[in-house]
Design a protein around this motif. Structure first.
Motif, short mmCIF file in Angstrom:
data_model
loop_
_atom_site.label_atom_id
_atom_site.label_comp_id
_atom_site.label_asym_id
_atom_site.label_seq_id
_atom_site.Cartn_x
_atom_site.Cartn_y
_atom_site.Cartn_z
N GLN A 13 0.71 -1.17 0.09
CA GLN A 13 0.12 0.02 0.13
C GLN A 13 0.82 1.40 0.05
O GLN A 13 0.39 2.15 0.29
CB GLN A 13 -1.06 0.12 1.30
N ARG A 77 -3.82 19.15 -0.58
CA ARG A 77 -3.70 19.77 0.95
C ARG A 77 -3.57 18.63 1.89
O ARG A 77 -3.61 17.37 1.58
CB ARG A 77 -5.05 20.72 1.17
N GLY A 78 -3.23 18.89 2.99
CA GLY A 78 -2.95 18.14 4.15
C GLY A 78 -2.44 18.75 5.21
O GLY A 78 -2.46 20.16 5.50
N VAL A 79 -2.13 18.14 6.24
CA VAL A 79 -1.68 18.81 7.75
C VAL A 79 -0.25 18.01 7.90
O VAL A 79 0.03 16.91 7.52
CB VAL A 79 -2.69 18.53 8.84
N THR A 92 0.28 14.67 5.87
CA THR A 92 -1.01 14.01 5.05
C THR A 92 -0.96 14.58 3.69
O THR A 92 -0.54 15.72 3.55
CB THR A 92 -2.37 13.99 5.97
N GLU A 94 -3.82 14.87 0.47
CA GLU A 94 -5.25 14.82 -0.17
C GLU A 94 -5.24 15.50 -1.53
O GLU A 94 -5.04 16.80 -1.48
CB GLU A 94 -6.31 14.98 0.66
N GLY A 100 -11.64 12.15 0.47
CA GLY A 100 -11.77 10.98 1.15
C GLY A 100 -10.75 9.94 1.00
O GLY A 100 -10.57 8.64 1.50
N VAL A 102 -6.98 9.71 1.28
CA VAL A 102 -5.97 10.38 1.99
C VAL A 102 -4.62 9.62 2.16
O VAL A 102 -4.71 8.44 2.10
CB VAL A 102 -6.20 10.83 3.48
N MET A 103 -3.48 10.12 1.71
CA MET A 103 -2.15 9.40 2.03
C MET A 103 -1.47 10.03 3.10
O MET A 103 -1.56 11.25 3.75
CB MET A 103 -1.21 9.71 0.80
N LEU A 104 -0.48 9.16 3.77
CA LEU A 104 0.48 9.62 4.76
C LEU A 104 1.85 9.53 4.21
O LEU A 104 2.24 8.48 3.62
CB LEU A 104 0.53 8.77 5.97
N VAL A 123 2.05 6.26 1.99
CA VAL A 123 1.04 5.06 2.27
C VAL A 123 -0.02 5.48 1.91
O VAL A 123 -0.76 6.56 2.36
CB VAL A 123 1.41 4.78 3.84
N PHE A 124 -0.75 4.59 1.41
CA PHE A 124 -2.24 4.75 0.94
C PHE A 124 -3.42 3.93 1.72
O PHE A 124 -2.87 3.05 2.30
CB PHE A 124 -2.27 4.37 -0.78
N GLN A 125 -4.45 4.34 1.53
CA GLN A 125 -5.48 3.61 2.16
C GLN A 125 -5.84 2.30 1.77
O GLN A 125 -6.13 1.36 2.20
CB GLN A 125 -6.84 4.38 2.44
N SER A 126 -5.46 2.00 0.49
CA SER A 126 -5.63 0.79 -0.38
C SER A 126 -4.61 0.46 -1.47
O SER A 126 -4.11 1.58 -1.97
CB SER A 126 -7.14 0.77 -1.04
#
Lengths: 157, 157
Positions: A13, A77-79, A92, A94, A100, A102-104, A123-126
């Motif tokens: 991922q 964007r991200g934090v 993060t 996006e 909806g 979001v990557m780290l 790193v991805f959610q899927s």
């Protein structure tokens, strides 16, 4: 010749990017985080990039808008989770066009003599989200951006 | 009987948790995010939890400290990427005892009549980080916390 490596292992991922830069990491860190400098290298050659925010501290927010030659805008964007200048930041990511998802991102800069070795992990959610990013031409886009980043860095040293 | 499901697929970098709660999602969301309420359910039964920060807005930071019966403290912290109350929040998570290992958590609350279906996904930087979390007894700890969360929620409705 750039030494860009983009590592995409089947079924994982994440994506890992490695690249060297001909400057000390203090300079590379600045070029990667300061709004005016980011605007000069982010995105495709023919697009215009504006950095709305780049507040690199824990809890800081960032937003980058890329305006394509046809006038379309793509915003990201991200934090910021954490930062230890000039070696490390985690944030993060996006793409506002696909809310909806979001990557780290973990960014590391290591000194290697006068050069800097850069490693970024996303790193991805899927696996599907990751593979979609790869299919979107991420590698060639990144090669272009990193080339522009070389020029920004060269202007600073 | 709790309907807690903890899904850990081999080779993936994530854990998915699903559970139902007997309350509308506004109530569950409050219990999951308001500092005084989080302190009442987070952590093991015999530990004492204090919430230093729980600022649930984009760029907000959070920090929770769990004090074990032997006096040891374990702290957890992160930043909030996004929130749409009462259905969705995304944040980072780091155990301060293992700095540099960061997770991305996505929390969703869906209404199902008078109940709420909760789904949380945690994405790790590596399969090893994920498997380490599982090996640490995460599932039984989570079952205990979720049971305590039931009680907090029951006190609010």
């Amino acid at each position: 010749m750039s030494d860009l490596e983009v590592i995409v292992e089947p079924g994982r991922q994440d994506i890992v990017v490695r690249r060297g830069f001909d400057a000390p990491r203090e300079v590379v860190f600045r070029a990667m985080t300061e709004p005016d400098l980011v605007a000069r290298w982010w995105g495709l050659k023919d697009s215009e990039t504006r950095v709305d925010r780049s507040d690199i501290r824990p809890g800081g927010t960032w937003r980058v808008v890329e305006r394509m030659p046809n006038g379309e805008e793509h915003a990201f964007r991200g934090v910021v989770h954490d930062v230890t200048a000039p070696g490390y930041f985690v944030r993060t990511f996006e793409y506002e066009g696909m809310p909806g998802h979001v990557m780290l991102e973990t960014h590391r800069l290591e000194s290697d003599g006068d050069r800097t070795l850069y490693t970024a992990q996303s790193v991805f959610q899927s696996v599907e989200d990751r593979d979609g990013m790869v299919a979107s031409g991420m590698e060639s886009g990144m090669a272009e951006s990193m080339g522009a980043l070389d020029e920004v860095i060269a202007s600073l040293v």
